[in-house]
Design a protein around this motif. Structure first.
Motif, PDB file in Angstrom:
ATOM      1  N   GLN A 114       4.020  15.392   2.698  1.00  0.00           N
ATOM      2  CA  GLN A 114       4.303  14.004   3.068  1.00  0.00           C
ATOM      3  C   GLN A 114       5.676  13.876   3.716  1.00  0.00           C
ATOM      4  OE1 GLN A 114       2.798  12.413  -1.019  1.00  0.00           O
ATOM      5  NE2 GLN A 114       2.935  10.629   0.328  1.00  0.00           N
ATOM      6  N   VAL A 115       6.656  14.570   3.159  1.00  0.00           N
ATOM      7  CA  VAL A 115       8.011  14.532   3.723  1.00  0.00           C
ATOM      8  C   VAL A 115       7.998  15.037   5.167  1.00  0.00           C
ATOM      9  CG1 VAL A 115      10.320  15.553   3.566  1.00  0.00           C
ATOM     10  CG2 VAL A 115       9.172  14.724   1.496  1.00  0.00           C
ATOM     11  N   VAL A 116       7.327  16.155   5.399  1.00  0.00           N
ATOM     12  CA  VAL A 116       7.286  16.753   6.734  1.00  0.00           C
ATOM     13  C   VAL A 116       6.519  15.856   7.705  1.00  0.00           C
ATOM     14  CG1 VAL A 116       6.410  18.718   8.062  1.00  0.00           C
ATOM     15  CG2 VAL A 116       7.562  19.101   5.866  1.00  0.00           C
ATOM     16  N   ALA A 117       5.384  15.342   7.267  1.00  0.00           N
ATOM     17  CA  ALA A 117       4.601  14.455   8.120  1.00  0.00           C
ATOM     18  C   ALA A 117       5.411  13.227   8.514  1.00  0.00           C
ATOM     19  CB  ALA A 117       3.319  14.043   7.406  1.00  0.00           C
ATOM     20  N   ASN A 118       6.160  12.691   7.575  1.00  0.00           N
ATOM     21  CA  ASN A 118       6.974  11.510   7.855  1.00  0.00           C
ATOM     22  C   ASN A 118       8.031  11.786   8.921  1.00  0.00           C
ATOM     23  OD1 ASN A 118       7.945   8.693   6.775  1.00  0.00           O
ATOM     24  ND2 ASN A 118       9.779   9.950   6.843  1.00  0.00           N
ATOM     25  N   GLU A 119       8.601  12.987   8.891  1.00  0.00           N
ATOM     26  CA  GLU A 119       9.663  13.319   9.845  1.00  0.00           C
ATOM     27  C   GLU A 119       9.161  13.336  11.282  1.00  0.00           C
ATOM     28  OE1 GLU A 119      13.161  13.889   9.199  1.00  0.00           O
ATOM     29  OE2 GLU A 119      12.308  12.729   7.546  1.00  0.00           O
ATOM     30  N   PHE A 120       7.896  13.679  11.477  1.00  0.00           N
ATOM     31  CA  PHE A 120       7.359  13.764  12.834  1.00  0.00           C
ATOM     32  C   PHE A 120       6.387  12.627  13.158  1.00  0.00           C
ATOM     33  CE2 PHE A 120       8.496  18.197  11.797  1.00  0.00           C
ATOM     34  CZ  PHE A 120       9.429  18.398  12.802  1.00  0.00           C
ATOM     35  N   GLY A 121       6.223  11.699  12.212  1.00  0.00           N
ATOM     36  CA  GLY A 121       5.365  10.567  12.474  1.00  0.00           C
ATOM     37  C   GLY A 121       3.908  10.939  12.666  1.00  0.00           C
ATOM     38  N   VAL A 122       3.441  11.960  11.950  1.00  0.00           N
ATOM     39  CA  VAL A 122       2.047  12.393  12.081  1.00  0.00           C
ATOM     40  C   VAL A 122       1.329  12.188  10.748  1.00  0.00           C
ATOM     41  CG1 VAL A 122       2.621  14.090  13.855  1.00  0.00           C
ATOM     42  CG2 VAL A 122       2.575  14.802  11.451  1.00  0.00           C
ATOM     43  N   ASP A 123       0.009  12.262  10.784  1.00  0.00           N
ATOM     44  CA  ASP A 123      -0.782  12.182   9.573  1.00  0.00           C
ATOM     45  C   ASP A 123      -0.582  13.447   8.748  1.00  0.00           C
ATOM     46  OD1 ASP A 123      -3.618  12.684   8.100  1.00  0.00           O
ATOM     47  OD2 ASP A 123      -3.171  10.553   8.268  1.00  0.00           O
ATOM     48  N   VAL A 124      -0.607  13.287   7.416  1.00  0.00           N
ATOM     49  CA  VAL A 124      -0.359  14.429   6.539  1.00  0.00           C
ATOM     50  C   VAL A 124      -1.421  15.519   6.706  1.00  0.00           C
ATOM     51  CG1 VAL A 124      -1.640  13.637   4.511  1.00  0.00           C
ATOM     52  CG2 VAL A 124       0.461  14.962   4.207  1.00  0.00           C
ATOM     53  N   SER A 125      -2.583  15.171   7.240  1.00  0.00           N
ATOM     54  CA  SER A 125      -3.631  16.175   7.451  1.00  0.00           C
ATOM     55  C   SER A 125      -3.217  17.212   8.489  1.00  0.00           C
ATOM     56  CB  SER A 125      -4.931  15.508   7.896  1.00  0.00           C
ATOM     57  OG  SER A 125      -4.751  14.830   9.127  1.00  0.00           O
ATOM     58  N   ARG A 126      -2.197  16.912   9.279  1.00  0.00           N
ATOM     59  CA  ARG A 126      -1.693  17.880  10.264  1.00  0.00           C
ATOM     60  C   ARG A 126      -0.796  18.948   9.628  1.00  0.00           C
ATOM     61  NH1 ARG A 126      -1.558  17.242  15.845  1.00  0.00           N
ATOM     62  NH2 ARG A 126      -2.431  15.292  16.668  1.00  0.00           N
ATOM     63  N   VAL A 127      -0.409  18.733   8.364  1.00  0.00           N
ATOM     64  CA  VAL A 127       0.577  19.607   7.719  1.00  0.00           C
ATOM     65  C   VAL A 127      -0.100  20.501   6.688  1.00  0.00           C
ATOM     66  CG1 VAL A 127       2.727  19.691   6.401  1.00  0.00           C
ATOM     67  CG2 VAL A 127       2.322  17.819   8.034  1.00  0.00           C
ATOM     68  N   GLN A 128       0.176  21.777   6.758  1.00  0.00           N
ATOM     69  CA  GLN A 128      -0.350  22.743   5.779  1.00  0.00           C
ATOM     70  C   GLN A 128       0.832  23.422   5.093  1.00  0.00           C
ATOM     71  OE1 GLN A 128      -3.807  23.687   5.191  1.00  0.00           O
ATOM     72  NE2 GLN A 128      -2.845  24.650   3.419  1.00  0.00           N
ATOM     73  N   VAL A 129       0.862  23.363   3.758  1.00  0.00           N
ATOM     74  CA  VAL A 129       1.874  24.087   2.991  1.00  0.00           C
ATOM     75  C   VAL A 129       1.232  25.361   2.473  1.00  0.00           C
ATOM     76  CG1 VAL A 129       3.489  24.003   1.062  1.00  0.00           C
ATOM     77  CG2 VAL A 129       2.961  21.915   2.341  1.00  0.00           C
ATOM     78  N   THR A 130       1.861  26.499   2.734  1.00  0.00           N
ATOM     79  CA  THR A 130       1.260  27.792   2.401  1.00  0.00           C
ATOM     80  C   THR A 130       1.876  28.399   1.144  1.00  0.00           C
ATOM     81  OG1 THR A 130       2.818  28.950   3.853  1.00  0.00           O
ATOM     82  CG2 THR A 130       0.731  28.252   4.817  1.00  0.00           C
ATOM     83  N   SER A 131       1.258  29.472   0.680  1.00  0.00           N
ATOM     84  CA  SER A 131       1.687  30.150  -0.543  1.00  0.00           C
ATOM     85  C   SER A 131       3.183  30.418  -0.547  1.00  0.00           C
ATOM     86  CB  SER A 131       0.953  31.489  -0.683  1.00  0.00           C
ATOM     87  OG  SER A 131      -0.425  31.305  -0.788  1.00  0.00           O
ATOM     88  N   THR A 132       3.770  30.264  -1.709  1.00  0.00           N
ATOM     89  CA  THR A 132       5.170  30.626  -1.891  1.00  0.00           C
ATOM     90  C   THR A 132       5.270  32.146  -1.876  1.00  0.00           C
ATOM     91  OG1 THR A 132       5.393  28.686  -3.295  1.00  0.00           O
ATOM     92  CG2 THR A 132       7.182  30.287  -3.352  1.00  0.00           C
ATOM     93  N   ARG A 133       6.086  32.667  -0.963  1.00  0.00           N
ATOM     94  CA  ARG A 133       6.217  34.124  -0.817  1.00  0.00           C
ATOM     95  C   ARG A 133       7.676  34.488  -0.616  1.00  0.00           C
ATOM     96  NH1 ARG A 133       1.518  37.169   2.117  1.00  0.00           N
ATOM     97  NH2 ARG A 133       3.296  38.444   2.760  1.00  0.00           N
ATOM     98  N   THR A 134       8.087  35.545  -1.296  1.00  0.00           N
ATOM     99  CA  THR A 134       9.491  35.944  -1.207  1.00  0.00           C
ATOM    100  C   THR A 134       9.840  36.611   0.118  1.00  0.00           C
ATOM    101  OG1 THR A 134       8.955  38.020  -2.346  1.00  0.00           O
ATOM    102  CG2 THR A 134       9.736  36.187  -3.700  1.00  0.00           C
TER     103      THR A 134
END
Length: 807
Positions: A508-528
């Motif tokens: 949601q934070v990322v989508a808000n920054e670019f004014g896009v729908d949250v469906s455009r944003v994918q958060v991936t596995s946490t990896r070191t």
């Protein structure tokens, strides 16, 4: 015949074919401040969310089991593993002699050997591991070991540890003014004590790891851990590898609650040793019983207090002593007992205060983080004090609580931090009115006078919980954001998802920054290997840290895109607007994806790294003074209970909650955390009873003998509301953390049960009621109240008799 997985490499090709997946729509999720579903909600309910044990096993995967000590304290005389090695399906057996690097896997201080050497210090401590062709065969082989011990008497309880002066770390003290003199000179003085038992994490997914050797001699570790960087670090040390050769990955956990902050690492390290020697994938999953016996829990705490106060019940001085049952090693106990000490004030001005914290060593499994860290223990202690003062003065406990709240002029904690935002007085006043506290108090008192065998109780208790890691260096986070030429966005950050909705909020934070729908944003596995040197997802700081790190990366990208738009279209920055999935540049409007393609063709960077570190915080532990917390989350709960005086059985009739989350990023997720945290806290304080024998064996080791709350335990009337008000600190969209604070709202249930017991004595005394307040303990508290009435009546009759005799 064992169950066949569709990807099992041992089965024919036609059975290994991947089942057809139906396309799934991402759950709807609104902009900042709008309610939305968890990003994996559909996957959770349809069973398509992948956990470590659901992942397709690579060809040749072997399975591990661990052989544990049968005694809590003993020297190892001999260990014969020949029958284990000869068992069906066994490929190899490993002990401490097979560890190529460091043996100790303690998260902060040494003291946690991966395998026991010469002696054992708790029941279940790992002696050896077995690797076999199947999970079942590995479990069977473990039982064939023959171990000879020289058994010694264990230290099992806090009382025994204090008497023996057995501590895993030195005692720590926080002090403001002269508590002893203030207590001695006060108009009223009370002392008391209590004991708060621990709690089993009971995450749905147990401890598990799948370790796969890589072609360059390293390891790829799939782990169910809240702290992938710690897993990476300890695996590298155990195998004597550089950190860059170990990658730890976490897509999601089936619950963590602190139980996977430090103790998941040992599971990965044990599997990594076997994978290193055998050069094949190894999976290590603890069965539920072993998980409950061999992993740490919430600390038990004993407490006592000596308090002085005036006729209004306002504190003048107090000494609180807290003693945590840490187990055999330090683990995270330094910070946990510190956190209990920090929160020994809850929302109250302690005035002249001394708070002492002991870290007791026992021959039990090393206890560890649990939601709230040590905070709930300090809060229960001070709420006990408030109740006792109220009964002593004949006042309502809420009146005493309100008189002692922090307020301007009385706003400095016993560790030197100033309370800058006084939310609790207004929040409590709102809850008093919405819960109809005083009207219900009158009706409950009338009910109790009219009913001898059934009593009701009511309590309204506050929560003030500090947000930040008290270890300053952990208050940092990184994030990586990619924008692709179709306008889709990929995010990676250092936080882990354990069901709390962190990935959803960051998206949601990322989508808000670019004014896009949250469906455009994918958060991936946490990896070191994507974000290095991550902090654990703990201390309720996941969104605060990782959300702002992601926002920082987005701001870098936006600045580059703004500069490009201004140059390309000869406009000012004020004429460039990102909104509704489009980019408006002066009179021209482009779809976001088309604008990104244009930026790419003009060699504008479409990926950026972000970083955030929490400002203002500091703590001088040597002088026990500073500002360990960036801000405080607040809340209050009013709970009503009804109790059967014959059996001590009770029911939670109604709960009203008003909780402060700042400016909510996602109210649905926040309310879910408030409800879930409260119920888990209620379980700790009422039904979840850890039982140990005098030999150091945990007896409550299965769902059959350890009772977490069920749907039937949820209050019949459950009202949850969010307090309106933005955070005064510059957090992500002025929101506040919501993971841990709600757990402590459940203290209201414990206080209400105590209130019901006190009604037996017409509220003239506060009977001791140690959590968990099981029906047996509630019954005994009522018996104590009845004995008080009887003794008071007898004393009164004796006085009358003496007066008549003298006359």
């Amino acid at each position: 015949m064992r169950n066949v997985r569709p990807y099992d490499s041992e089965q024919p090709a036609k059975l290994r074919r991947r089942p057809k997946k139906q396309p799934t729509k991402k759950p709807d999720c609104g902009a900042i401040g709008e309610a939305g579903a968890h990003e994996s909600a559909i996957k959770h309910v349809t069973g398509t969310a992948l956990y470590v044990d659901d992942m397709p096993e690579p060809p040749g995967t072997l399975h591990m089991a661990a052989g544990g000590s049968l005694h809590a304290r003993a020297k190892i005389i001999s260990m014969d593993l020949s029958a284990v090695k000869a068992a069906s399906g066994v490929v190899d057996v490993f002990t401490h002699e097979d560890v190529p690097g460091e043996l100790d896997v303690g998260p902060v201080y040494a003291g946690d050997p991966l395998f026991a050497v010469n002696q054992v210090e708790f029941v279940g401590q790992t002696l050896f591991t077995v690797v076999a062709t199947s999970y079942e065969l590995a479990q069977k082989a473990v039982a064939l070991a023959v171990v000879e011990y020289d058994v010694e008497a264990p230290v099992v309880t806090v009382k025994d540890a204090l008497q023996a002066q057995e501590f895993v770390l030195p005692t720590h003290t926080m002090q403001r003014g002269n508590a002893a003199a203030s207590v001695a000179g006060a108009a009223h003085r009370l002392s008391g004590e209590g004991y708060m038992a621990g709690q089993e994490h009971f995450y749905l997914e147990g401890q598990i790891s799948l370790v796969i050797p890589t072609e360059d001699g390293g390891m790829h570790v799939h782990t169910s851990s809240q702290h992938p960087t710690e897993v990476q670090k300890l695996v590298s040390e155990v195998l004597h590898l550089p950190l860059h050769q170990v990658t730890a990955e976490v897509r999601r956990m089936g619950g963590g609650f602190g139980g996977k902050e430090s103790q998941a690492a040992a599971v990965s390290c044990a599997a990594a040793v076997a994978a290193h020697h055998l050069q094949c994938p190894v999976k290590f999953r603890l069965p539920r019983r072993e998980d409950m016996e061999r992993t740490g829990k919430r600390h038990d705490f004993a407490f006592n207090y000596d308090v002085g106060f005036d006729a209004q019940g306002c504190l003048e001085g107090i000494h609180i002593e807290l003693a945590g049952l840490c187990g055999y090693s330090p683990d995270l106990s330094e910070g946990i007992v510190d956190r209990a000490m920090f929160h020994a004030d809850n929302g109250y001005f302690l005035n002249q205060a001394k708070v002492t914290g002991h870290r007791c060593k026992t021959n039990t499994v090393s206890n560890t983080a649990f939601r709230g860290f040590g905070g709930p223990k300090g809060m229960v202690a001070i709420e006990c004090v408030m109740d006792d003062i109220a009964r002593h003065l004949g006042e309502d406990p809420l009146t005493i609580r309100k008189r002692n709240l922090y307020k301007p002029g009385k706003d400095t904690t016993h560790y030197g931090q100033t309370i800058e935002q006084h939310i609790l007085p207004d929040l409590i006043e709102q809850l008093e009115q919405s819960s109809e506290y005083w009207e219900r108090r009158q009706s409950i008192q009338a009910f109790n006078r009219q009913n001898r065998y059934v009593k009701k109780g009511l309590a309204l208790t506050p929560v003030k919980f500090g947000i930040s890691f008290t270890a300053k260096h952990l208050n940092q986070a990184g994030a990586l954001v990619h924008i692709y030429t179709d306008g889709s966005i990929l995010v990676n950050h250092g936080g882990t998802e354990m069901g709390q909705g962190l990935y959803t909020k960051v998206a949601q934070v990322v989508a808000n920054e670019f004014g896009v729908d949250v469906s455009r944003v994918q958060v991936t596995s946490t990896r070191t290997d994507k974000i290095g040197n991550t902090s654990p997802t703990a201390a309720s700081s996941g969104t605060d840290l990782n959300g702002l790190a992601a926002k920082n990366a987005c701001e870098t990208l936006r600045q580059g895109l703004l500069a490009f738009a201004c140059e390309q279209y000869s406009v000012s920055e004020s004429q460039v607007v990102f909104a509704n999935g489009e980019v408006q540049v002066g009179p021209t409007t482009l779809p976001f994806g088309e604008f990104c393609r244009l930026a790419y063709m003009n060699r504008v960077p479409l990926m950026a790294h972000g970083f955030y570190k929490t400002p203002k915080i500091h703590y001088d532990r040597e002088n026990a003074n500073g500002r360990p917390f960036f801000y405080f989350a607040n809340g209050a709960a009013a709970a009503e209970v009804v109790v059967d005086c014959f059996t001590g059985e009770y029911r939670v009739e109604r709960v009203d909650i008003l909780h402060d989350v700042g400016k909510s990023i996602n109210p649905s997720l926040d309310i879910g955390q408030i409800e879930g945290g409260f119920i888990q806290g209620m379980g700790w304080l009422t039904t979840e009873e850890l039982c140990w024998d005098d030999k150091g064996r945990v007896m409550s080791n299965s769902p059959a003998n350890y009772k977490i709350p069920t749907a039937f335990d949820v209050p019949r009337d459950f009202r949850v509301a969010i307090y309106e008000g933005a955070n005064n600190e510059d957090t992500v969209f002025n929101s506040k953390a919501v993971g841990e604070p709600p757990l402590m709202l459940a203290i209201a249930v414990w206080a209400a049960l105590r209130d019901a017991c006190a009604s037996v004595a017409d509220y003239k005394m506060s009977p001791r009621l140690d959590p968990p307040a099981t029906p047996e303990r509630v019954f005994m508290a009522m018996q104590a109240a009845q004995q008080f009435v009887a003794s008071t009546k007898l004393a009164s009759e004796n006085q009358e008799s003496e007066a008549i005799y003298e006359k």
